[in-house]
Design a protein around this motif. Structure first.
Motif, PDB file in Angstrom:
ATOM      1  N   GLU A  15       3.352  10.064  -1.061  1.00  0.00           N
ATOM      2  CA  GLU A  15       2.233  10.995  -1.001  1.00  0.00           C
ATOM      3  C   GLU A  15       2.029  11.494   0.430  1.00  0.00           C
ATOM      4  O   GLU A  15       2.082  10.724   1.383  1.00  0.00           O
ATOM      5  CB  GLU A  15       0.981  10.264  -1.472  1.00  0.00           C
ATOM      6  CG  GLU A  15      -0.252  11.105  -1.502  1.00  0.00           C
ATOM      7  CD  GLU A  15      -1.478  10.319  -1.953  1.00  0.00           C
ATOM      8  OE1 GLU A  15      -2.524  10.968  -2.106  1.00  0.00           O
ATOM      9  OE2 GLU A  15      -1.407   9.092  -2.136  1.00  0.00           O
ATOM     10  N   THR A  16       1.795  12.791   0.589  1.00  0.00           N
ATOM     11  CA  THR A  16       1.445  13.344   1.888  1.00  0.00           C
ATOM     12  C   THR A  16      -0.069  13.360   1.985  1.00  0.00           C
ATOM     13  O   THR A  16      -0.748  13.912   1.121  1.00  0.00           O
ATOM     14  CB  THR A  16       2.010  14.769   2.070  1.00  0.00           C
ATOM     15  OG1 THR A  16       3.435  14.706   1.964  1.00  0.00           O
ATOM     16  CG2 THR A  16       1.636  15.336   3.426  1.00  0.00           C
TER      17      THR A  16
ATOM     18  N   CYS B 229       2.581   8.926   3.323  1.00  0.00           N
ATOM     19  CA  CYS B 229       2.176   7.561   2.995  1.00  0.00           C
ATOM     20  C   CYS B 229       3.272   6.907   2.161  1.00  0.00           C
ATOM     21  O   CYS B 229       3.675   7.444   1.132  1.00  0.00           O
ATOM     22  CB  CYS B 229       0.862   7.575   2.221  1.00  0.00           C
ATOM     23  SG  CYS B 229       0.287   5.925   1.787  1.00  0.00           S
ATOM     24  N   LYS B 230       3.736   5.775   2.633  1.00  0.00           N
ATOM     25  CA  LYS B 230       4.775   5.040   1.905  1.00  0.00           C
ATOM     26  C   LYS B 230       4.262   3.653   1.544  1.00  0.00           C
ATOM     27  O   LYS B 230       4.906   2.645   1.801  1.00  0.00           O
ATOM     28  CB  LYS B 230       6.046   4.942   2.756  1.00  0.00           C
ATOM     29  CG  LYS B 230       6.664   6.288   3.056  1.00  0.00           C
ATOM     30  CD  LYS B 230       7.919   6.150   3.885  1.00  0.00           C
ATOM     31  CE  LYS B 230       8.511   7.518   4.176  1.00  0.00           C
ATOM     32  NZ  LYS B 230       9.695   7.432   5.031  1.00  0.00           N
ATOM     33  N   ALA B 231       3.079   3.623   0.970  1.00  0.00           N
ATOM     34  CA  ALA B 231       2.454   2.348   0.607  1.00  0.00           C
ATOM     35  C   ALA B 231       3.339   1.535  -0.330  1.00  0.00           C
ATOM     36  O   ALA B 231       3.313   0.309  -0.302  1.00  0.00           O
ATOM     37  CB  ALA B 231       1.088   2.584  -0.021  1.00  0.00           C
TER      38      ALA B 231
ATOM     39  N   LYS C  47       8.796   0.802   5.522  1.00  0.00           N
ATOM     40  CA  LYS C  47       9.392   2.070   5.938  1.00  0.00           C
ATOM     41  C   LYS C  47       8.332   3.096   6.351  1.00  0.00           C
ATOM     42  O   LYS C  47       8.661   4.189   6.782  1.00  0.00           O
ATOM     43  CB  LYS C  47      10.246   2.640   4.803  1.00  0.00           C
ATOM     44  CG  LYS C  47      11.449   1.774   4.486  1.00  0.00           C
ATOM     45  CD  LYS C  47      12.241   2.344   3.340  1.00  0.00           C
ATOM     46  CE  LYS C  47      13.400   1.407   3.012  1.00  0.00           C
ATOM     47  NZ  LYS C  47      14.125   1.847   1.849  1.00  0.00           N
ATOM     48  N   CYS C  48       7.060   2.740   6.218  1.00  0.00           N
ATOM     49  CA  CYS C  48       5.970   3.651   6.565  1.00  0.00           C
ATOM     50  C   CYS C  48       5.814   3.715   8.078  1.00  0.00           C
ATOM     51  O   CYS C  48       5.997   2.711   8.775  1.00  0.00           O
ATOM     52  CB  CYS C  48       4.668   3.180   5.917  1.00  0.00           C
ATOM     53  SG  CYS C  48       3.376   4.445   5.952  1.00  0.00           S
ATOM     54  N   GLN C  49       5.468   4.882   8.599  1.00  0.00           N
ATOM     55  CA  GLN C  49       5.333   5.067  10.039  1.00  0.00           C
ATOM     56  C   GLN C  49       4.288   4.144  10.650  1.00  0.00           C
ATOM     57  O   GLN C  49       4.426   3.695  11.777  1.00  0.00           O
ATOM     58  CB  GLN C  49       5.050   6.530  10.385  1.00  0.00           C
ATOM     59  CG  GLN C  49       3.890   7.170   9.635  1.00  0.00           C
ATOM     60  CD  GLN C  49       2.537   6.939  10.255  1.00  0.00           C
ATOM     61  OE1 GLN C  49       2.406   6.897  11.454  1.00  0.00           O
ATOM     62  NE2 GLN C  49       1.530   6.781   9.419  1.00  0.00           N
TER      63      GLN C  49
END
Length: 68
Positions: free
Chosen positions: A6-7, A19-21, A26-28
């Motif tokens: 999701e952006t 968002c890489k929850a 791998k999330c920033q």
């Protein structure tokens, strides 16, 4: 094309972040290492996701506040 992530907007600065929850490592934001006290300091004023730059700034702000 559908992204599986999701952006969203950073709660603090409004910058668009992905968002890489579901793939947290791998999330920033996972690049910013926060201790428990730093997490508590940040969560006193913010609830949502933030970009790594804002997390770094808040981490530094906490250190300055702690040392004043």
């Amino acid at each position: 094309m559908n992204s599986k992530h999701e952006t969203i907007r950073c709660e603090r600065c409004g910058k668009s972040i992905e968002c890489k929850a579901n793939a947290f490592t791998k999330c920033q934001c996972a690049a910013v290492q926060l201790n428990l006290n730093e997490v508590e300091y940040i969560s006193e004023n913010y609830e949502g996701c933030m970009c790594a730059a804002c997390l770094e700034e808040l981490k530094e702000e906490y250190t300055i506040t702690l040392n004043s």
